[in-house]
Design an enzyme around this catalytic site. Structure first.
Site, PDB file in Angstrom:
ATOM      1  N   SER A   1     -10.917  -6.504   9.366  1.00  0.00           N
ATOM      2  CA  SER A   1     -12.089  -5.833   8.854  1.00  0.00           C
ATOM      3  C   SER A   1     -12.813  -6.846   7.980  1.00  0.00           C
ATOM      4  CB  SER A   1     -11.642  -4.625   8.024  1.00  0.00           C
ATOM      5  OG  SER A   1     -12.736  -3.806   7.692  1.00  0.00           O
TER       6      SER A   1
ATOM      7  N   ARG B   1       0.837  -1.201   0.000  1.00  0.00           N
ATOM      8  CA  ARG B   1       0.000   0.000   0.000  1.00  0.00           C
ATOM      9  C   ARG B   1       0.874   1.255   0.000  1.00  0.00           C
ATOM     10  NH1 ARG B   1      -5.057  -1.834   3.948  1.00  0.00           N
ATOM     11  NH2 ARG B   1      -5.361  -3.824   2.854  1.00  0.00           N
TER      12      ARG B   1
ATOM     13  N   ARG C   1       0.130  -6.670  12.428  1.00  0.00           N
ATOM     14  CA  ARG C   1      -0.526  -6.060  13.587  1.00  0.00           C
ATOM     15  C   ARG C   1      -0.751  -7.088  14.688  1.00  0.00           C
ATOM     16  NH1 ARG C   1      -4.682  -1.391  11.259  1.00  0.00           N
ATOM     17  NH2 ARG C   1      -3.009  -0.176  10.262  1.00  0.00           N
TER      18      ARG C   1
ATOM     19  N   GLU D   1      -7.374  -1.393  15.022  1.00  0.00           N
ATOM     20  CA  GLU D   1      -7.922  -2.308  14.032  1.00  0.00           C
ATOM     21  C   GLU D   1      -6.927  -3.409  13.659  1.00  0.00           C
ATOM     22  OE1 GLU D   1      -9.265  -0.400  10.436  1.00  0.00           O
ATOM     23  OE2 GLU D   1      -9.107  -2.285   9.309  1.00  0.00           O
TER      24      GLU D   1
ATOM     25  N   ARG E   1       1.619   0.862  10.386  1.00  0.00           N
ATOM     26  CA  ARG E   1       1.209   1.266   9.030  1.00  0.00           C
ATOM     27  C   ARG E   1       2.420   1.216   8.114  1.00  0.00           C
ATOM     28  NH1 ARG E   1      -3.453   3.779   7.802  1.00  0.00           N
ATOM     29  NH2 ARG E   1      -3.800   4.094  10.015  1.00  0.00           N
TER      30      ARG E   1
END
Length: 424
Positions: free
Chosen positions: A349, A259, A388, A346, A274
């Site tokens: 998802s 990403r 994560r 988070e 991130r």
RNA sequence: GGAGAGGUGGCGGAGUGGUCGAACGCGUCGGUCUCGAAAACCGAAGUACCCGCAAGGGUACCGUGGGUUCGAAUCCCACCCUCUCCGCCA
């Protein structure tokens, strides 16, 4: 991708759904385009029908030695008119498709209304947030162990990369293996090893294109690096007509995800929360419409099971209408407790996309005994983000001496190791 | 990267300018036969869109995009992809 027919049937419902997303009403504009497009199409088709008929007659006349000139003149006249109509129809169709493809999915009725993450609704909380006096954050722990380096990563690749080594590298691998084993052996997912580079079509099918190019990396020869295994896994069924009896189809993969994180400058700059590149175990389910709501719960349960087995406290929230991703009809986020940050973050998802992606991909199924095809429903969920999860293990299992206790469930995947310590 | 071959319906495979949406075979579905099954026989069956209350009618699609022609799966051009051989390579 929205269904033009459902907008035709109920424009008010479409506008109401868009309003929940904060989008202005646009059904009247869409219907105008649609109306004109169909009118052009009908006219063009009528001309074409006449031309086909005349052409056949011309053949017959010539064979019989009759005079075909009047027919030839008629066809010539048709050939004058047709291109204009076809051109116009093409333009209108392209404009219509562009619009239908660039607005987000309509929230499911049971999704709470709201503007942003503050309006999300917690539906359950599992485990008690670990209380650790003087809890340290994962990057402090990892660097102190000498097994996590942002300096080395920066030397190679710049910001937003991490080098893990030794037992932390192994822990990352173990976590992914552990997750895949749960999904494949307990939840019936089939493990897939997909391409990590995909073409435009695939990226369009799952909704990354055309709107979100700035979030993706692209190779010089046009491939897109997958931002999630959702892209290759879901597109496995593009342009297919599946047997309704074979659904749901459940697929999982552990892949790197890439990403660009454009637009997130300044957020989560420390540590490996991130990153430009991270591992994630992804689940994708392809279902019939009547199955997707139950499948959504089931998928979320699979993701939660990972955290439960690892003894990580978490909570699950239903995203509000304004916080959901582009393709989602309904989304559950799972947030894991990070003692070092003193916050839930988070880690998964899980979304039900309804037929939104299926329509883009032309992914259909045929119900038993039926002639007509229907679009499938697609769901995707992280099960879970491996990086994560590693962070969560570090922060929740940190010991006063800086070592990390390894959760029981993970030890078989770590060769029986019970603790990660410096020089260990 | 070099050379060659090829892309047709679920699969195999015909089809080089006109009743071709496409022969034939296999597979699939329905039926006949049978106590039942197999075999045999008869029949059905692509996808999408448009018009229509419906019955039904029409258009497009033979890798993709253009072109030639009254008419293209068939001719021309470009592109994409697959396969085989050679080279290179994890």
């Amino acid at each position: 991708m929205h269904d033009i027919r459902s907008i035709r049937d109920n424009p008010a419902a479409f506008d109401a759904g868009m309003a929940r997303r904060g989008v202005e009403p646009l059904s009247s504009r869409i219907l105008e385009l649609d109306q004109e497009r169909r009118s052009c199409q009908t006219q063009a088709q009528e001309l074409q029908a006449r031309r086909n008929e005349a052409s056949k007659l011309i053949g017959a006349y010539k064979k019989d030695g009759k005079d075909a000139q009047p027919l030839l003149d008629e066809v010539a006249a048709i050939k004058e008119k047709m291109p204009q109509l076809e051109e116009r129809e093409k333009e209108l169709g392209a404009e219509l498709d562009r619009i239908l493809a660039s607005y987000p999915n309509i929230p499911a009725p049971d999704v709470p209304d709201g503007k942003d993450e503050h309006d999300n609704v917690e539906i359950r909380r599992i485990g008690i947030p670990t209380e650790i006096a003087g809890a340290r954050q994962h990057f402090e722990l990892g660097e102190a162990l000498g097994l996590m380096s942002f300096d080395l990563a920066a030397k190679l690749s710049g910001a937003r990369f991490t080098v893990l080594r030794g037992q932390l590298a192994r822990l990352e691998r173990a976590l992914g293996d552990f997750m895949l084993d749960i999904h494949t052996t307990e939840y019936g997912y089939e493990e897939v090893s997909p391409p990590l580079l995909v073409k435009d079509d695939a990226a369009f099918g799952t909704g990354q294109l055309p709107k979100f190019t700035e979030d993706l990396f692209q190779t010089t020869n046009g491939f897109w690096l997958i931002p999630t295994a959702e892209v290759p896994l879901t597109n496995l069924v593009n342009d297919a007509i599946l047997d309704g009896e074979e659904l749901p189809l459940r697929l999982t993969a552990r892949t790197p995800c890439f990403r660009s994180e454009a637009g997130s400058a300044g957020r989560d700059t420390r540590g490996m929360i991130r990153q430009h590149q991270f591992y994630k175990v992804e689940m994708v389910s392809i279902t019939r419409p009547d199955q997707s709501a139950a499948e959504h719960e089931r998928m979320t349960d699979a993701a939660e099971t990972v955290l439960k087995r690892l003894g990580l406290p978490f909570r699950t929230v239903t995203l509000c209408s304004g916080d959901m991703g582009f393709t989602a009809q309904k989304t559950y986020d799972i947030e894991v407790w990070l003692p070092g940050q003193g916050a839930y973050r988070e880690i998964s998802s899980c979304s039900n996309c309804g037929d939104f992606q299926a329509r883009r991909m032309k992914a259909r199924f045929r119900a038993k005994g039926e002639k007509a095809t229907q679009f499938v429903h697609t769901l995707n969920g992280s099960g879970t983000a491996v990086g994560r999860c590693l962070i969560a293990v570090l922060e929740n299992y940190q010991q006063a001496d800086g070592s990390i206790l390894i959760p029981e469930a993970l030890r078989p995947y770590m060769g029986g190791l019970e603790r990660i310590a410096a020089h260990g």
